[in-house]
Design a protein around this motif. Structure first.
Motif, PDB file in Angstrom:
ATOM      1  N   HIS A 104      -0.783   9.864   4.228  1.00 31.16           N
ATOM      2  CA  HIS A 104       0.204   9.103   5.128  1.00 31.16           C
ATOM      3  C   HIS A 104       1.210   8.339   4.364  1.00 31.16           C
ATOM      4  N   ALA A 105       2.232   8.061   4.716  1.00 30.28           N
ATOM      5  CA  ALA A 105       3.197   7.250   3.799  1.00 30.28           C
ATOM      6  C   ALA A 105       2.674   5.957   3.427  1.00 30.28           C
ATOM      7  N   LYS A 106       1.951   5.419   4.338  1.00 32.11           N
ATOM      8  CA  LYS A 106       1.479   3.920   4.191  1.00 32.11           C
ATOM      9  C   LYS A 106       0.238   4.018   3.117  1.00 32.11           C
ATOM     10  N   CYS A 107      -0.661   5.145   3.068  1.00 32.66           N
ATOM     11  CA  CYS A 107      -1.822   5.118   2.185  1.00 32.66           C
ATOM     12  C   CYS A 107      -1.203   5.362   0.873  1.00 32.66           C
ATOM     13  N   ALA A 109       1.653   4.672  -0.359  1.00 38.09           N
ATOM     14  CA  ALA A 109       2.567   3.693  -0.905  1.00 38.09           C
ATOM     15  C   ALA A 109       1.534   2.586  -1.489  1.00 38.09           C
ATOM     16  N   GLN A 110       0.547   2.367  -0.603  1.00 32.77           N
ATOM     17  CA  GLN A 110      -0.511   1.287  -1.134  1.00 32.77           C
ATOM     18  C   GLN A 110      -1.361   1.800  -2.455  1.00 32.77           C
ATOM     19  N   LEU A 111      -1.379   2.773  -2.606  1.00 35.72           N
ATOM     20  CA  LEU A 111      -2.085   3.341  -3.940  1.00 35.72           C
ATOM     21  C   LEU A 111      -1.060   3.227  -4.967  1.00 35.72           C
ATOM     22  N   LEU A 112       0.273   3.390  -4.724  1.00 38.74           N
ATOM     23  CA  LEU A 112       1.178   3.478  -5.773  1.00 38.74           C
ATOM     24  C   LEU A 112       1.460   1.907  -6.097  1.00 38.74           C
ATOM     25  N   PHE A 113       1.550   1.202  -5.315  1.00 43.16           N
ATOM     26  CA  PHE A 113       1.691  -0.295  -5.366  1.00 43.16           C
ATOM     27  C   PHE A 113       0.862  -1.210  -4.770  1.00 43.16           C
ATOM     28  N   PRO A 114      -0.385  -1.193  -5.561  1.00 42.71           N
ATOM     29  CA  PRO A 114      -1.482  -2.019  -4.956  1.00 42.71           C
ATOM     30  C   PRO A 114      -1.406  -3.575  -4.919  1.00 42.71           C
ATOM     31  N   GLU A 115      -0.503  -3.813  -5.601  1.00 42.27           N
ATOM     32  CA  GLU A 115      -0.599  -5.478  -5.959  1.00 42.27           C
ATOM     33  C   GLU A 115       0.884  -6.000  -5.534  1.00 42.27           C
ATOM     34  N   ASN A 116       1.594  -5.181  -4.823  1.00 40.32           N
ATOM     35  CA  ASN A 116       2.835  -5.425  -4.173  1.00 40.32           C
ATOM     36  C   ASN A 116       3.140  -5.225  -2.873  1.00 40.32           C
ATOM     37  N   GLU A 117       2.659  -5.864  -1.977  1.00 39.25           N
ATOM     38  CA  GLU A 117       2.660  -5.426  -0.575  1.00 39.25           C
ATOM     39  C   GLU A 117       4.102  -5.203  -0.033  1.00 39.25           C
ATOM     40  N   GLU A 122       8.175  -1.197   1.834  1.00 38.82           N
ATOM     41  CA  GLU A 122       9.397  -0.521   1.413  1.00 38.82           C
ATOM     42  C   GLU A 122       9.304   1.081   0.937  1.00 38.82           C
ATOM     43  N   TYR A 123       8.486   1.389   0.187  1.00 38.37           N
ATOM     44  CA  TYR A 123       8.079   2.707  -0.254  1.00 38.37           C
ATOM     45  C   TYR A 123       7.588   3.484   0.914  1.00 38.37           C
ATOM     46  N   THR A 124       6.807   2.749   1.865  1.00 38.18           N
ATOM     47  CA  THR A 124       6.568   3.671   3.183  1.00 38.18           C
ATOM     48  C   THR A 124       7.464   3.966   3.930  1.00 38.18           C
ATOM     49  N   THR A 125       8.579   3.141   4.087  1.00 36.43           N
ATOM     50  CA  THR A 125       9.914   3.429   4.884  1.00 36.43           C
ATOM     51  C   THR A 125      10.488   4.594   4.214  1.00 36.43           C
ATOM     52  N   ARG A 126      10.650   4.607   2.788  1.00 34.88           N
ATOM     53  CA  ARG A 126      11.442   5.286   1.927  1.00 34.88           C
ATOM     54  C   ARG A 126      10.814   6.815   2.179  1.00 34.88           C
ATOM     55  N   ILE A 127       9.647   6.948   2.162  1.00 39.16           N
ATOM     56  CA  ILE A 127       8.714   8.158   2.167  1.00 39.16           C
ATOM     57  C   ILE A 127       9.018   8.678   3.526  1.00 39.16           C
ATOM     58  N   ILE A 128       8.908   7.879   4.679  1.00 36.76           N
ATOM     59  CA  ILE A 128       9.264   8.428   5.978  1.00 36.76           C
ATOM     60  C   ILE A 128      10.434   8.983   6.231  1.00 36.76           C
ATOM     61  N   ASN A 129      11.456   8.492   5.585  1.00 36.45           N
ATOM     62  CA  ASN A 129      12.893   8.643   5.423  1.00 36.45           C
ATOM     63  C   ASN A 129      13.407   9.751   4.341  1.00 36.45           C
TER      64      ASN A 129
END
Length: 173
Positions: A104-107, A109-117, A122-129
């Motif tokens: 999932h895009a959110k999953c 993105a949270q793994l790639l940026f665990p300390e920067n919500e 932002e990356y979740t949105t980029r993946i969806i796009n």
């Protein structure tokens, strides 16, 4: 006709069953998941297998697991089954051609940026796009560098159940 995988790990074919984590008589899915299975009832005593008879399996022109057939995959982070063919997709594949993991895009993105919500959002949105990503399996969980197959200490040990890899030298004790 579908074929049982050769024991040649240089092809990128997974020679371990996705259901039981054992080798043996393995059939490799020819879809996007890149997983392998004990396909026939007689292929393994310790695995529930995919349950095909030898004749059913031999009659297949192409072997696709049910996930690939229906384009429904399990997120490698949260393990929820979701569709990759909705618009926009619920799951996205890792950009590495030899990976086969979906997220999932959110999953991811949270793994790639665990300390920067904020960055994860932002990356979740980029993946969806449509942005492509390399999943966390392609970086060591400790030192964050990639694998070097030529140097033994920099070869990866990859977890089969979670998105973590470690260099041999970085493996937790």
């Amino acid at each position: 006709m579908a074929e049982i995988a050769d024991e040649d790990s240089s092809t990128g074919i997974d020679l371990i069953c996705a259901l039981c984590d054992n080798g043996g008589e393995i059939a490799s899915c020819e879809g996007k998941c890149l997983r392998s299975f004990h396909a026939t009832k007689d292929a393994s005593e310790d695995c529930k297998t995919l349950g095909y008879t030898r004749n059913q399996f031999d009659a297949m022109k192409v072997f696709l697991c049910k996930n690939c057939e229906h384009e429904r995959y399990q997120c490698f982070a949260c393990h929820r089954l979701s569709s990759a063919k909705t618009d926009p997709p619920e799951l996205f594949p890792c950009a590495s051609a030899s990976c086969g993991h979906f997220y999932h895009a959110k999953c991811v993105a949270q793994l790639l940026f665990p300390e920067n919500e904020a960055k994860a959002t932002e990356y979740t949105t980029r993946i969806i796009n449509g942005a492509k990503f390399a999943c966390p399996v392609h970086k060591c969980d400790v030192c964050k560098y990639g694998e070097n197959k030529e140097v033994k200490e920099l070869q990866f040990a990859v977890c089969r159940r979670c998105p973590k890899s470690y260099h041999r030298r970085c493996l937790p004790r």
